[in-house]
Enzyme design. Sequence first.
Site, short mmCIF file in Angstrom:
data_model
loop_
_atom_site.label_atom_id
_atom_site.label_comp_id
_atom_site.label_asym_id
_atom_site.label_seq_id
_atom_site.Cartn_x
_atom_site.Cartn_y
_atom_site.Cartn_z
N ILE A 14 6.15 5.82 0.07
CA ILE A 14 5.19 5.30 -0.91
C ILE A 14 3.89 4.92 -0.19
O ILE A 14 3.91 4.34 0.89
CB ILE A 14 5.78 4.06 -1.63
N ASP A 15 2.76 5.24 -0.82
CA ASP A 15 1.46 4.89 -0.22
C ASP A 15 0.86 3.67 -0.94
O ASP A 15 1.50 3.05 -1.78
CB ASP A 15 0.51 6.09 -0.22
N VAL A 16 -0.38 3.32 -0.58
CA VAL A 16 -1.02 2.12 -1.13
C VAL A 16 -1.25 2.21 -2.65
O VAL A 16 -1.48 1.19 -3.30
CB VAL A 16 -2.36 1.81 -0.42
N HIS A 19 2.72 5.16 -5.26
CA HIS A 19 3.47 6.39 -5.55
C HIS A 19 3.68 7.17 -4.26
O HIS A 19 3.18 6.79 -3.21
CB HIS A 19 2.77 7.23 -6.63
#
Length: 131
Positions: A14-16, A19
């Site tokens: 997951i990124d910032v 998602h």
Amino acid sequence: MKTSIQIEVRPTEIDVMGHVNNAKYLEYMEWSREDWYNKAELPFDVFTEMGIGTVTVNININYRKEAKLGQKLTISTEPVRKGRSSFILRHEIVNEDGDLVADAEVVSVTIDLKERKSVPIPNELAKQFPG
């Protein structure tokens, strides 16, 4: 032959934005390609014994829908077409609701492992493609 694997999205993917990071989709597809090769009875060591490697030279990917933490995704791989030394595998990533999350066509080339130059696709691989 069309194959598929299932994964569950992990926290490290997951990124910032909350998602799945775009680069992770490429990893998912790589895992599915590896599974396809194995089910086609063409694992890495078989190619190595032939003195051949496969190199990815182009990926065209479409990001269609977000994937989020904990979702179960199905990644499919199927052969599309082949040339003299290149071939295309198509991937689709679908979520547990059946929504298309991403799709891509991956172009690879078979190379001589010593010369590092393209060589014709071996028959064992060529027979996996339609037509």
